[in-house]
Enzyme design. Structure first.
Site, short mmCIF file in Angstrom:
data_model
loop_
_atom_site.label_atom_id
_atom_site.label_comp_id
_atom_site.label_asym_id
_atom_site.label_seq_id
_atom_site.Cartn_x
_atom_site.Cartn_y
_atom_site.Cartn_z
N ASP A 12 -0.44 -18.19 1.74
CA ASP A 12 -1.46 -19.04 1.10
C ASP A 12 -1.80 -20.23 2.01
O ASP A 12 -2.97 -20.57 2.20
CB ASP A 12 -1.02 -19.49 -0.31
N ASP A 72 -10.47 -10.14 5.96
CA ASP A 72 -11.82 -10.39 5.42
C ASP A 72 -12.20 -11.85 5.66
O ASP A 72 -13.35 -12.15 6.04
CB ASP A 72 -11.89 -10.09 3.91
N LYS A 132 5.27 -14.24 1.84
CA LYS A 132 5.29 -15.06 0.62
C LYS A 132 6.73 -15.02 0.11
O LYS A 132 6.99 -14.62 -1.03
CB LYS A 132 4.28 -14.49 -0.38
N TYR A 168 0.82 -1.22 0.00
CA TYR A 168 0.00 0.00 0.00
C TYR A 168 0.85 1.26 0.00
O TYR A 168 0.36 2.33 0.32
CB TYR A 168 -0.89 0.04 1.24
N ASP A 199 -4.82 -7.41 4.99
CA ASP A 199 -6.11 -6.91 4.50
C ASP A 199 -6.96 -8.09 4.02
O ASP A 199 -8.13 -8.23 4.39
CB ASP A 199 -5.89 -5.93 3.34
C1 IPM Z 1 -9.87 -2.20 5.06
C2 IPM Z 1 -10.37 -1.77 3.71
C3 IPM Z 1 -9.39 -0.75 3.15
C4 IPM Z 1 -8.04 -1.41 3.07
C5 IPM Z 1 -9.79 -0.20 1.80
C6 IPM Z 1 -11.09 0.54 1.88
C7 IPM Z 1 -8.69 0.64 1.19
O1 IPM Z 1 -10.52 -2.85 2.87
O2 IPM Z 1 -9.79 -1.36 5.96
O3 IPM Z 1 -9.57 -3.38 5.22
O4 IPM Z 1 -7.74 -2.13 2.12
O5 IPM Z 1 -7.23 -1.18 3.97
MN MN Z 2 -10.07 -4.74 3.79
#
Ligand code: IPM
Ligand code: MN
Length: 360
Positions: free
Chosen positions: A222, A250, A189, A139, A246
């Site tokens: 992975d 999720d 990785k 990032y 990130d």
């Molecule tokens: C998160 C979100 C953000 C990220 C996006 C909105 C840029 O997905 O906070 O996890 O990738 O950090």
């Molecule tokens: Mn995210």
């Protein structure tokens, strides 16, 4: 329980933002208010609507303004009417990078009463803490494009790993593990990418050598994704780069019952810069305005905020309130119920008020 330090005033900036952000932040605010703290909110109207009016997501002196607060509670950023890279880089990534909020802390704990998509798994097996490097890595925002629109078009996106940033986030993860079950899993990785992740692995080994009581394991990201599904109970603190964490968070959110359960803290430990606390779910434009978003992740983020501000009694009351409502309802649709955002918020608020009165 020690008497709460009532003379301390916390000044918190509220950025409800876009989509469902204002709906869930209203409930987080209501629940915190029930704790009877000396806490003052200041609401700031930044976000996509602000962009339409002013051409920017936040005012030019946003960092200066926010510096005057102890913490920032953010709802969500993103609206179909604004390009994502504009809204995201204009607000949340800008704040993470410019305030150097280098640790993104994301608890992934399955609460009692919340359905888990993994067959046969319950709260005893899902209690992970993700520590995400939050300022560089994939990032970093460095790159460029050439020959736009032509067949020869090229795009370069560079990842940046510095020893300084890698080491501080790893040390933070080890410190967190010392206060938990004593296991750190670091995901990279480094079999395919030969520079940044190899540096990360080397620094992790060095840091691990300083923590004799922590069990350290370096794994490939992975393989870790598969292990989170197969055996989440084997994981305690997981530390990874900006992009890897990130993605993993999720997956972790899904395992703890869904995106709306997930909370996060963007912090710069040891500095006086305000932390940025936000639910992980995003603006969810498809259900914005419907009053059905689950406010749990936002309220949980307020819990992280109170814990970070050093108010453990208040934080504990708020967490007990969240747990009680998840256990016995009401629950929103995403976690198997039919309640509205407001109904869940009011239930958490009622519990929080009762618990804080009992502790007083
Ligand atoms: C998160 C979100 C953000 C990220 C996006 C909105 C840029 O997905 O906070 O996890 O990738 O950090
Ligand atoms: Mn995210």
């Amino acid at each position: 329980m020690p008497a709460r330090e009532r003379h301390v005033t916390h000044r918190v900036a509220l950025l409800p933002g876009d989509g469902v952000g204002p709906e869930v932040i209203a409930e987080a605010r209501r629940a915190v208010d029930a704790l009877g703290l000396a806490l003052e909110w200041t609401e700031l109207p930044w976000g996509s609507a602000y962009w339409h009016e002013h051409g920017r997501m936040m005012p030019e002196d946003a960092l200066e303004i926010l510096s005057g607060f102890d913490a920032v509670l953010l709802g969500a950023v993103g609206d179909p009417s604004v390009p994502d890279h504009v809204s995201i880089w204009g607000l949340v990534l800008e704040l993470r990078q410019r305030f150097d909020l280098w640790a993104n802390v994301r608890p992934a704990r399955l609460l009692e009463g919340i359905p888990c998509p993994l067959a046969g798994r319950g709260p005893a097996e899902v209690d992970m803490l993700f520590v995400r490097e939050n300022t560089e890595g994939e990032y970093a925002g460095i790159g460029g494009r050439a020959h736009r629109g032509l067949a020869e078009e090229v795009a370069v996106e560079s990842s940046v790993f510095t020893r300084h940033a890698v080491e501080r986030v790893l040390r933070f993860a080890f410190d967190r593990a010392a206060a938990r079950r004593g296991v750190v899993t670091s995901a990279t990785k480094s079999n395919a990418s030969r520079y940044g992740y190899v540096l990360w692995d080397e620094v992790a080994e060095e840091v691990a050598a300083d923590y004799a009581d922590i069990r350290y394991e370096g794994v490939l990201v992975d393989a870790l994704a598969a292990r989170m599904v197969r055996d989440p109970g084997s994981l305690d603190v997981v530390v990874a780069s900006n992009l890897f964490a990130d993605i993993l968070t999720d997956l972790a959110a899904a395992i703890q019952g869904g995106m709306c359960m997930a909370a996060s803290a963007n912090i710069a430990p040891g500095s006086d810069r305000p932390g940025l606390f936000e639910p992980v779910h995003g603006s969810a434009p498809d259900i914005a305005g419907a009053g059905i978003a689950n406010p749990a992740g936002a309220i949980w983020s307020a819990w992280l905020l109170l814990a970070e501000l050093g108010d453990p009694a208040a934080a504990q009351a708020l967490m007990e309130a969240i747990e009680a409502v998840c256990r016995s309802g009401p629950r929103t649709r995403d976690v198997g119920g039919g309640a509205t955002t407001r109904e869940v918020g009011e239930a958490v608020t009622a519990h929080a008020a009762a618990l804080s009165a009992a502790h007083r």
